[in-house]
Design a protein around this motif. Structure first.
Motif: not given
Length: 276
Positions: A238-245
């Motif tokens: 998810a973080r690699e896909a650009g989601f922060e929260h």
């Protein structure tokens, strides 16, 4: 002390398990006060009988009495795999031990006359290990040299479970009985749903579901949502896909998902109170 029945009052949550698998989570979140929307982000489709993958799975399941251990990866694996097994084996083979990953998988198995008889009793550790690592830690899978182990699953997926068992000198085969398909909802329709329902949290119970969600959410909108994910691996995706929260649950089960969201909500409330 907060009222447990309304811990999530006012939260607007989207849940995305495949069709037919959302009711328990929906009910648990709604009972805690959340406003819940349901939009499956994966479709589960049994393989056609003329599919070579189905024919291979059927051949392996026909030889089930040659195996010492049988592992079901998910409730979907139970539904599709047992549809084949039930027609081949009116009685379970003697000496075949059965394992389930996830409480929902174990519960699904217990709806069948067998392999429920070969599964550990409710409450026992091996009755529903919540992930591959916890299953691999169980005593029954420690000394497996020379054993034949059959894993019932969908087409493709992670290889860690089989790799570790093979390192322990077991012979591992896959009976792949279904495939995961993209949902029919378009990016535009999903975004419209999220906007209309004013969704704040999105529960994604697998890496495959995360992929489908990511493909439908514009990069500029990814900061609008807090994702609830079931593992460190999916969190990293998810973080690699650009989601922060991101809220990290202990696993994909209903109890773990609910507990993670409640804990996040409490911490958010405490932080807000301190700032005041």
């Amino acid at each position: 002390m907060a009222n447990n029945s309304t811990d999530l009052q006012g939260l607007r949550i989207l849940i995305s398990r495949p069709e037919g698998r959302n009711e328990d989570l929906r009910a648990a979140l709604a009972a805690a006060g959340a406003e819940v929307s349901v939009q499956p982000l994966l479709r589960i489709a049994p393989l056609a009988e003329d599919d070579p993958r189905y024919q291979q799975a059927r051949r392996l399941l026909l030889d089930l009495d040659h195996y010492q251990q049988l592992i079901f990866i998910s409730a979907n694996a139970v539904a599709c795999g047992m549809a084949v097994i039930d027609g081949l084996w009116p009685q379970y083979p003697v000496g075949l031990r059965c394992h389930a990953i996830g409480a929902a998988t174990a519960a699904a198995l217990r709806e069948w006359p067998w392999p429920a008889a070969a599964l550990a009793p409710p409450g026992a550790e091996s009755s529903g290990a919540m992930d591959s690592d916890s299953l691999l830690a169980q005593p029954a899978l420690q000394q497996v040299a020379g054993q034949r182990i059959l894993i019932v699953r969908g087409c493709g997926g992670r290889e860690r479970l089989a790799e570790i068992l093979r390192e322990r000198a077991a012979r591992v085969d896959y009976a792949e009985c279904y495939q995961r398909c993209a949902p029919e909802i378009s990016a535009e329709a999903l975004q419209a749903l999220l906007d209309r329902q004013r969704i704040q949290l999105v529960c994604l119970n697998s890496g495959d579901t995360l992929v489908q969600f990511s493909q439908r959410i514009a990069a500029l909108r990814r900061g609008d949502y807090t994702l609830v994910v079931p593992s460190v691996r999916v969190e990293q995706q998810a973080r690699e896909a650009g989601f922060e929260h991101i809220i990290l649950a202990d696993n994909a089960g209903t109890a773990a998902t609910l507990a993670a969201i409640k804990n996040w909500q409490r911490e958010k409330h405490v932080g807000s109170t301190k700032r005041e």
